[in-house]
Design an enzyme around this catalytic site. Structure first.
Site, PDB file in Angstrom:
ATOM      1  N   LEU A 269       0.827  -1.205   0.000  1.00 36.75           N
ATOM      2  CA  LEU A 269       0.000   0.000   0.000  1.00 36.75           C
ATOM      3  C   LEU A 269       0.861   1.253   0.000  1.00 36.75           C
ATOM      4  O   LEU A 269       0.449   2.305  -0.456  1.00 36.75           O
ATOM      5  CB  LEU A 269      -0.898   0.019   1.234  1.00 36.75           C
ATOM      6  CG  LEU A 269      -1.978  -1.057   1.313  1.00 36.75           C
ATOM      7  CD1 LEU A 269      -2.667  -1.026   2.658  1.00 36.75           C
ATOM      8  CD2 LEU A 269      -3.001  -0.869   0.200  1.00 36.75           C
TER       9      LEU A 269
ATOM     10  N   GLY B 283       6.386   5.692   7.775  1.00 39.69           N
ATOM     11  CA  GLY B 283       7.596   6.155   8.430  1.00 39.69           C
ATOM     12  C   GLY B 283       8.416   5.026   9.030  1.00 39.69           C
ATOM     13  O   GLY B 283       9.609   5.130   9.170  1.00 39.69           O
TER      14      GLY B 283
ATOM     15  N   PRO C  32       7.336  -0.607   5.327  1.00 41.37           N
ATOM     16  CA  PRO C  32       6.299  -0.737   4.303  1.00 41.37           C
ATOM     17  C   PRO C  32       4.984  -1.247   4.885  1.00 41.37           C
ATOM     18  O   PRO C  32       4.970  -1.945   5.898  1.00 41.37           O
ATOM     19  CB  PRO C  32       6.886  -1.757   3.336  1.00 41.37           C
ATOM     20  CG  PRO C  32       7.886  -2.514   4.128  1.00 41.37           C
ATOM     21  CD  PRO C  32       8.406  -1.590   5.177  1.00 41.37           C
ATOM     22  N   VAL C  33       3.889  -0.902   4.221  1.00 41.47           N
ATOM     23  CA  VAL C  33       2.573  -1.351   4.652  1.00 41.47           C
ATOM     24  C   VAL C  33       1.938  -2.145   3.514  1.00 41.47           C
ATOM     25  O   VAL C  33       1.994  -1.730   2.357  1.00 41.47           O
ATOM     26  CB  VAL C  33       1.667  -0.147   4.994  1.00 41.47           C
ATOM     27  CG1 VAL C  33       0.344  -0.626   5.562  1.00 41.47           C
ATOM     28  CG2 VAL C  33       2.350   0.767   5.974  1.00 41.47           C
TER      29      VAL C  33
ATOM     30  N   ASP D 271       4.837  12.978  14.642  1.00 38.01           N
ATOM     31  CA  ASP D 271       5.002  12.910  13.187  1.00 38.01           C
ATOM     32  C   ASP D 271       3.642  13.071  12.518  1.00 38.01           C
ATOM     33  O   ASP D 271       3.292  12.346  11.600  1.00 38.01           O
ATOM     34  CB  ASP D 271       5.680  11.612  12.791  1.00 38.01           C
ATOM     35  CG  ASP D 271       6.318  11.704  11.405  1.00 38.01           C
ATOM     36  OD1 ASP D 271       6.442  12.836  10.890  1.00 38.01           O
ATOM     37  OD2 ASP D 271       6.668  10.658  10.829  1.00 38.01           O
TER      38      ASP D 271
END
Ligand SMILES: *[C@@H]1O[C@H](CO)[C@@H](O)[C@H](O)[C@H]1NC(C)=O
Ligand SMILES: *[C@@H]1O[C@H](CO)[C@@H](O)[C@H](O)[C@H]1NC(C)=O
Ligand SMILES: *[C@@H]1O[C@H](CO)[C@@H](O)[C@H](O)[C@H]1NC(C)=O
Ligand SMILES: *[C@@H]1O[C@H](CO)[C@@H](O)[C@H](O)[C@H]1NC(C)=O
Ligand SMILES: *[C@@H]1O[C@H](CO)[C@@H](O)[C@H](O)[C@H]1NC(C)=O
Ligand SMILES: *[C@@H]1O[C@H](CO)[C@@H](O)[C@H](O)[C@H]1NC(C)=O
Ligand SMILES: *[C@@H]1O[C@H](CO)[C@@H](O)[C@H](O)[C@H]1NC(C)=O
Ligand SMILES: *[C@@H]1O[C@H](CO)[C@@H](O)[C@H](O)[C@H]1NC(C)=O
Ligand SMILES: *[C@@H]1O[C@H](CO)[C@@H](O)[C@H](O)[C@H]1NC(C)=O
Ligand SMILES: *[C@@H]1O[C@H](CO)[C@@H](O)[C@H](O)[C@H]1NC(C)=O
Ligand SMILES: *[C@@H]1O[C@H](CO)[C@@H](O)[C@H](O)[C@H]1NC(C)=O
Ligand SMILES: *[C@@H]1O[C@H](CO)[C@@H](O)[C@H](O)[C@H]1NC(C)=O
Length: 828
Positions: free
Chosen positions: A515, A519, A522-523, A634
């Protein structure tokens, strides 16, 4: 009693002795005089203790160098860059014949200050508080006969100079290290443009210019192509030019630690040291790694979206694996299989073939040849021994002779490059099935082109994966043992999934499931049992904490439930992997909508206001009402996810806590552009609080209302930041112009203007002047515009002279005579 005291005394003595053996033995002086020398672990310290001179060994290197460093931290200057010593206890730095000289193990001088000396016994070397090592003969006041500031290596310290002297013809140039463990001069350097203009240039191999700062503008005190400089209000740059010399120097306003560094990556970086430890990057130039000339060496290719950035072209391997691992890519790559050495005839099978590489950036140094077709182009290249690649496009046929360098693999948004045909030995080509020769098979299928690209990704992915595996195998084994213990103890509070089920759910972390890159790693999209869609985040680095603590943190965070926070559904800690499972957000992140013109129309004012309020509620919850007080640190558009009804949910909110301070900082460094959201006190001094989140929220507010990205104002001449731009308009009573044109039909003016006003309040220089999150919500919902306090000029909006980031008292006195009162236009 006496024996007891004696015993204590000797114990203290033993302890002191042990400490001394372990740490550097400081001569407790800032000076090397004629009768003293440095060797082994001995160092001298500057009078204020900030800098240290002595031997050091970078990284795991066995070689030693004389250098100046921040005490116990990064090296800022190296004497013998190219002549290391191996045994520091038998090497010596001392005054000899009026010079400071380094003698190696066999007592040969290998480095010297090399000034024609007034040999006297009063010659001494002093390490000053600003990190300058000076050689003095005679009285204190006299001009040093030599100083390290005249011979900078890769770091430019405040008060240092970078320029040249017309008298001595001496130039001060910053030169990168060769690699992170080798201070020898690398290929990249920063110098003042020798053509006498007031700009800096970056050079590759001291010859090829790949970047320029643009001219220095005395009025705005920035370089024309580095407007980011205005974001920092800690430096005072000045340009000095006269008959004798021409240079830049800078001083810092506050008591902070700052540096410019010519990085091994070929980028020049401006950084400041955070109180919490670690360097905070303000900006780097060129902004993109792949804009560094030939950064991957010959036959290497640079990809902005991969880490490491450099890879060898297909059929090539790193010339030196060791250097490549140390991020020294300059050696480039060499062929795995040599080219055919015979003469190619029309149909011998061994002759070389061409691999098509789509989406490559255009190279330079090509030779244009006349060819009427791609077939003829290929044949010209094939029949010229020195030809390594060709391309055929609207400009006709181009061939390349010799090494290919400065290649860049374009991906994603900017993938409309050229297809380059790379010459490889026939046997190599068999490894890449889709390859074909235009001379043999004329038919070209687009489909196979993309298949090659897919294959490339997989191969590169595998290589990276393997490399990481190898390096960490040992650590992982230990770590797995710990984890299995933790797993056994875990209760049912936070579901723990097996790695196997995660691999199934994400199709082995396949690229198609990816996706995005958050930060912390990876997703991926995944489908767990019962066809539940989830987002799976694979953490890139393990926490500095113990694993029991890590699990405890996770469990606490899983308990935080709020409609505006992304829910943590489970985790997986196995085989060194740390994976978090979240609810899936079909509409992805806010930045995808906000900063994409084609999506923008899906965000009408109502949706935007819903997002503004929702994010505020989420932040308020983590600040105030949750059991854990969490500072997000963040907060930005890409960390705001949207569910199917476009309701916002904050993600990564517990990550700062899980990862501890260091990791967050490291990440902030890497993600270029995040500084646009950072509060000044956080960016400069690493001080964070609820109010630093409020600052980031203010940036987000302005982004949502204006539809403009905070970091996108680089190229605007007059104003640098989004806040500055908005403030200028606001001041002139043109607040309406801040509002995104695409919502001018759906917005309610008083609401939108109130949001901008609240945004400015959140962006105040002094944390004390910013509202808390609960008053932000209160103000957003207020119906009466006049109830808002007036906003002062936001931080980071104008040039450095107007906004020094020192104490809040100073800031408020500066503005107190000059407060701008804003009256909103009458609502309705
Ligand atoms: C160095 O040592 C010599 C002899 O030990 C002594 O006479 C001299 O004064 C010393 N010089 C300094 C600068 O300490
Ligand atoms: C370094 O030099 C010292 C003094 O000459 C000597 O005692 C020591 O054995 C040497 N160490 C190595 C590793 O060679
Ligand atoms: C010391 O330096 C000299 C001159 O560069 C060199 O010939 C000698 O091999 C060096 N000694 C050692 C032990 O490296
Ligand atoms: C020292 O300087 C002289 C001229 O000033 C030069 O010829 C010599 O090469 C220099 N030596 C070293 C080691 O840099
Ligand atoms: C230099 O100044 C220091 C103190 O400022 C003094 O102790 C020292 O004697 C001076 N040295 C000379 C050579 O004048
Ligand atoms: C300096 O100017 C000359 C002539 O204008 C030009 O050829 C050269 O490339 C310039 N050098 C640099 C480093 O810009
Ligand atoms: C750098 O330039 C020098 C000549 O100035 C040349 O010999 C050397 O090969 C160049 N290095 C690279 C990596 O191209
Ligand atoms: C910046 O430095 C210059 C030259 O050193 C000086 O004239 C000027 O006053 C300084 N500006 C500020 C704001 O300190
Ligand atoms: C230039 O150098 C000369 C001789 O060193 C000196 O007399 C003069 O003052 C210098 N000029 C400037 C502007 O520094
Ligand atoms: C290739 O051709 C050249 C002349 O065209 C000839 O001199 C050379 O011997 C040939 N080499 C081989 C390996 O056939
Ligand atoms: C290969 O092509 C280059 C550029 O056109 C030319 O200079 C060179 O002579 C050619 N070499 C051979 C062997 O044909
Ligand atoms: C952060 O890093 C510094 C230096 O690398 C280290 O001294 C400190 O203990 C670290 N802090 C945490 C919380 O890990």
């Amino acid at each position: 009693m006496d024996t007891k005291t004696n015993l204590m005394k000797s114990m203290v003595y033993v302890i002191l002795l042990c400490l001394n053996l372990k740490t550097h033995i400081s001569l407790a002086a800032d000076t090397i005089t004629i009768n003293q020398s440095l060797s082994g672990y001995q160092t001298i310290l500057s009078a204020d203790g900030a800098f240290e001179l002595g031997f050091f060994s970078p990284g795991s290197s066995s070689k030693s160098y004389i250098g100046i460093r921040y005490r116990y931290s990064n090296v800022v200057w190296v004497a013998n860059r190219e002549q290391p010593v191996t045994n520091t206890s038998s090497s010596e730095l001392r005054i000899s014949d009026g010079n400071l000289v380094l003698f190696n193990e066999s007592k040969s001088p290998i480095w010297s200050t090399n000034v024609s000396s007034t040999s006297g016994t009063s010659v001494r070397a002093v390490l000053l508080d600003d990190g300058n090592l000076v050689l003095r003969a005679g009285s204190n006041s006299s001009q040093p006969s030599w100083q390290s500031f005249d011979h900078p290596t890769h770091t430019w310290l405040p008060e240092g100079r970078l320029g040249f002297s017309s008298i001595t013809k001496q130039r001060q140039i910053l030169t990168s290290w060769k690699s992170s463990e080798d201070p020898a001069p690398g290929l990249y350097s920063l110098e003042l443009d020798p053509n006498g203009t007031n700009s800096y240039i970056l050079l590759w191999n001291r010859s090829k210019q790949y970047w320029t700062s643009g001219h220095w503008d005395e009025k705005s005190r920035t370089f024309s192509l580095v407007p980011e400089m205005r974001l920092n209000n800690i430096y005072n740059f000045s340009y000095v030019k006269n008959k004798n010399e021409s240079y830049f120097t800078y001083s810092q306003y506050g008591p902070s630690t700052n540096r410019f560094i010519m990085d091994v990556s070929g980028q020049i970086k401006q950084e400041s040291w955070l109180k919490t430890g670690g360097w905070n990057l303000f900006w780097s130039q060129p902004r993109k790694q792949c804009e560094v000339y030939a950064c991957c060496g010959a036959f290497g290719s640079c990809n902005e979206r991969s880490l490491p950035f450099c890879n060898c072209l297909n059929g090539f391997e790193p010339k030196s694996k060791v250097e490549w691992d140390l991020q020294d890519y300059s050696g480039g790559c060499s062929r795995r299989t040599g080219l055919y050495s015979g003469n190619a005839t029309s149909d011998n099978a061994e002759k070389d073939q061409f691999l098509d590489m789509p989406s490559m950036s255009l190279l330079e140094n090509q030779v244009s040849v006349d060819a009427v077709s791609i077939v003829q182009c290929e044949s010209i290249c094939l029949n010229n021994r020195s030809c390594t690649a060709y391309a055929y496009d609207s400009n006709g046929c181009s061939i390349w002779i010799g090494d290919l360098s400065n290649l860049q693999q374009l991906t994603g948004e900017d993938s409309d490059g050229t297809t380059l045909y790379l010459r490889l030995a026939a046997s190599e080509l068999k490894n890449f099935k889709s390859a074909k020769s235009h001379a043999n098979k004329r038919s070209l299928k687009i489909a196979t082109v993309s298949a090659t690209a897919g294959l490339l990704t997989v191969i590169v992915g595998c290589i990276l994966w393997k490399r990481t595996l190898g390096k960490r195998r040992e650590r992982r084994r230990k770590y797995d043992e710990t984890i299995s213990n933790v797993g056994a103890k875990n209760d049912a509070e936070l579901p723990v999934y097996s790695l196997k089920s995660i691999l199934v759910a994400t199709n082995n972390f396949s690229e198609t499931n990816k996706l995005g890159e958050g930060g912390f790693g990876p997703v991926y999209k995944g489908i767990l049992t019962e066809s539940q869609e989830v987002a799976i985040k694979r953490l890139s680095k393990k926490s500095g904490q113990g694993h029991q603590e890590f699990m405890n943190e996770l469990k606490l965070i899983a308990k935080l439930q709020h409609t505006n926070l992304v829910r943590l559904l489970g985790c997986c800690i196995e085989e060194g992997e740390m994976i978090l499972i979240y609810e899936y957000m079909p509409n992805r992140s806010l930045d995808k909508f906000l900063f994409d013109a084609s999506e923008l129309t899906n965000l009408d004012w109502d949706k935007r206001f819903q997002i503004i309020e929702g994010v505020a509620q989420g932040v308020l919850y983590i600040h105030k009402y949750s059991r854990l007080k969490i500072i997000h640190r963040d907060l930005k558009a890409s960390n705001v996810l949207l569910d199917e009804t476009m309701k916002p949910k904050i993600s990564d909110f517990g990550m700062a806590r899980i990862f501890g301070i260091n990791q967050t900082e490291a990440n902030t460094n890497r993600v270029v552009g995040t500084y646009g959201y950072m509060a000044p006190e956080y960016g400069l001094y690493g001080q964070f609080s609820e109010k630093s989140d409020v600052f980031s929220y203010g940036v987000l507010l302005l982004e949502i209302v204006s539809g403009k990205r905070s970091g996108s104002f680089y190229h605007v001449e007059q104003v640098v930041t989004l806040a500055g731009w908005a403030w200028e308009l606001w001041k002139e009573g043109k607040g309406m112009e801040v509002i995104d044109a695409s919502i001018r039909e759906t917005y309610r003016p008083h609401e939108a203007l109130r949001c901008i006003h609240v945004g400015f309040l959140c962006l105040q220089q002094s944390p004390a002047d910013r509202p808390t999150m609960s008053s932000v919500i209160h103000m957003l919902q207020a119906s009466d515009a006049t109830s808002l306090p007036p906003a002062k000029e936001p931080a980071f909006s104008t040039d450095i002279r107007n906004s020094s980031a020192r104490g809040s008292s100073e800031t408020s006195t500066r503005f107190s005579n000059n407060e701008v009162t804003i009256s909103l236009p009458e609502a309705r």
